[in-house]
Design a protein around this motif. Structure first.
Motif, short mmCIF file in Angstrom:
data_model
loop_
_atom_site.label_atom_id
_atom_site.label_comp_id
_atom_site.label_asym_id
_atom_site.label_seq_id
_atom_site.Cartn_x
_atom_site.Cartn_y
_atom_site.Cartn_z
N GLU A 1 20.37 -13.41 0.37
CA GLU A 1 21.10 -13.07 1.52
C GLU A 1 20.11 -12.70 2.48
N SER A 2 19.51 -11.45 2.33
CA SER A 2 18.41 -11.01 3.14
C SER A 2 17.29 -11.99 3.41
N LEU A 3 16.77 -12.70 2.20
CA LEU A 3 15.76 -13.59 2.66
C LEU A 3 16.02 -14.85 3.83
N ALA A 4 17.31 -15.20 3.68
CA ALA A 4 17.92 -16.14 4.32
C ALA A 4 18.04 -15.61 5.85
N GLY A 5 18.20 -14.37 5.94
CA GLY A 5 18.16 -13.73 7.39
C GLY A 5 17.08 -13.75 8.21
N GLY A 6 16.23 -13.82 7.60
CA GLY A 6 14.58 -14.12 8.31
C GLY A 6 14.13 -12.94 8.90
N ARG A 7 14.63 -11.98 8.42
CA ARG A 7 13.97 -10.56 9.14
C ARG A 7 12.36 -10.39 8.90
N TRP A 8 12.17 -10.94 7.81
CA TRP A 8 10.62 -10.79 7.36
C TRP A 8 9.51 -12.08 7.91
N GLY A 9 10.28 -13.03 8.52
CA GLY A 9 9.59 -14.16 8.85
C GLY A 9 9.30 -15.07 7.63
N ASN A 10 8.43 -15.80 7.61
CA ASN A 10 8.03 -16.95 6.85
C ASN A 10 7.09 -16.33 5.51
N ARG A 11 6.65 -15.07 5.55
CA ARG A 11 5.78 -14.57 4.66
C ARG A 11 6.57 -14.15 3.49
N ARG A 12 5.81 -14.10 2.24
CA ARG A 12 6.30 -13.59 1.01
C ARG A 12 6.96 -12.18 1.32
N VAL A 13 8.05 -11.95 0.63
CA VAL A 13 8.71 -10.69 0.77
C VAL A 13 8.26 -9.92 -0.46
N VAL A 14 8.04 -8.52 -0.23
CA VAL A 14 7.79 -7.81 -1.58
C VAL A 14 8.84 -6.90 -1.99
N LEU A 15 9.33 -7.29 -3.06
CA LEU A 15 10.37 -6.48 -3.64
C LEU A 15 10.01 -5.50 -4.88
N ALA A 16 10.19 -4.32 -4.45
CA ALA A 16 9.74 -3.30 -5.14
C ALA A 16 11.21 -2.90 -6.40
N ALA A 17 10.79 -3.11 -7.57
CA ALA A 17 12.15 -2.89 -8.52
C ALA A 17 11.49 -1.42 -9.16
N PHE A 18 12.22 -1.56 -10.60
CA PHE A 18 11.91 -0.35 -11.32
C PHE A 18 11.87 -0.86 -12.76
N TRP A 19 11.16 0.07 -13.44
CA TRP A 19 11.33 -0.05 -15.04
C TRP A 19 12.23 0.66 -15.60
N PRO A 20 13.18 0.35 -16.48
CA PRO A 20 14.23 1.20 -16.96
C PRO A 20 13.85 2.37 -17.66
N ILE A 21 14.56 3.57 -17.77
CA ILE A 21 14.49 4.60 -18.66
C ILE A 21 15.65 5.19 -18.94
N GLY A 22 15.78 5.60 -20.15
CA GLY A 22 17.00 6.30 -20.65
C GLY A 22 18.22 5.23 -20.45
N ASP A 23 19.18 5.76 -19.79
CA ASP A 23 20.44 4.98 -19.69
C ASP A 23 20.67 4.22 -18.29
N GLU A 24 19.53 3.72 -17.67
CA GLU A 24 19.31 3.15 -16.34
C GLU A 24 19.55 1.69 -16.57
N PRO A 25 20.36 0.86 -15.62
CA PRO A 25 20.35 -0.55 -15.56
C PRO A 25 19.14 -1.22 -16.06
N ASP A 26 19.12 -2.16 -16.93
CA ASP A 26 17.92 -2.84 -17.34
C ASP A 26 17.72 -4.30 -16.58
N LEU A 27 16.95 -4.24 -15.56
CA LEU A 27 16.75 -5.48 -14.89
C LEU A 27 15.75 -6.43 -15.23
N ARG A 28 14.99 -5.99 -16.37
CA ARG A 28 13.73 -6.66 -16.72
C ARG A 28 13.92 -8.11 -16.97
N PRO A 29 15.06 -8.61 -17.44
CA PRO A 29 15.57 -10.24 -17.53
C PRO A 29 15.29 -10.82 -16.18
#
Length: 218
Positions: free
Chosen positions: A57-85
């Motif tokens: 939804e944010s990408l479609a909004g065009g707030r960053w123009g046509n360039r590639r958007v940098v998405l900073a994620a995180f590596w899970p530790i302990g009981d954090e949600p695991d987003l690796r897949p």
């Protein structure tokens, strides 16, 4: 399903009766750790799906123009949600570049380095895996690991202050930035439980397995 944090029995109260973040962290950790494995796995899938929708939804909004958007994620530790897949899946999106945090200086804003599924990883300052020999990136979207949160977008993290410093530094540049907390729904706090400190950075939204909590002021 793990219970939510209850109000009315604060430990180490601040003036006015609200408990400190330090007092709430053990309770939040215990509630999160009590989630059954099957419920946690299902919650991780739900969180990833909701994040993907919000990011698209944010990408479609065009707030960053046509360039590639940098998405900073995180590596899970302990009981954090695991987003690796999900990270592996998102790495194939031509509109995105993925990055992971690096602690290069203690008690300073995080740095971020480019990540792909082929990137070499090694434990960093806090034994959290970090990208090795990867170029730096400045995030446009930051996924923030969140232990506890309020409907106003206030966050309780782990006490190191890294993400507060990081968001403050990124917002000070004036670049468009989207900060999305990532938490299990059991981390939601009643409105009378947590009073943020002046240095605490509010999130634009918190994505949980129960839905997206979007502060009305955003």
């Amino acid at each position: 399903m793990a219970a939510r944090i209850a109000s009315g029995k604060p430990r180490e109260p601040k003036e006015g009766g609200a408990p400190t973040a330090a007092a709430l962290r053990p309770q939040l950790r215990a509630v999160r750790a009590a989630m059954p494995a099957a419920a946690r796995a299902a919650a991780d899938v739900r969180i990833a799906d909701l994040l993907e929708s919000r990011i698209h939804e944010s990408l479609a909004g065009g707030r960053w123009g046509n360039r590639r958007v940098v998405l900073a994620a995180f590596w899970p530790i302990g009981d954090e949600p695991d987003l690796r897949p999900a990270l592996a899946r998102w790495s194939g999106d031509a509109r995105l570049e993925l990055a992971l945090p690096v602690v290069s200086t203690v008690a300073a804003p995080l740095e971020f380095r480019l990540w792909t599924p082929a990137t070499d990883m090694a434990p960093g300052a806090y034994r959290i895996p970090e990208p090795q020999d990867a170029p730096p990136r400045t995030p446009d979207i930051v996924l923030v690991p969140t232990l506890g949160f309020t409907v106003d977008g206030d966050r309780i993290g782990y006490g190191g202050g890294y993400y507060d410093r990081t968001l403050a530094a990124l917002r000070a540049t004036g670049r468009p930035l989207l900060a999305l907390g990532v938490s299990y729904a059991c981390g939601q706090l009643p409105p009378d439980v947590h009073v943020p400190e002046p240095h605490d950075m509010r999130l634009d939204a918190i994505v949980t397995d129960a839905g997206v909590v979007a502060p009305s002021s955003r």
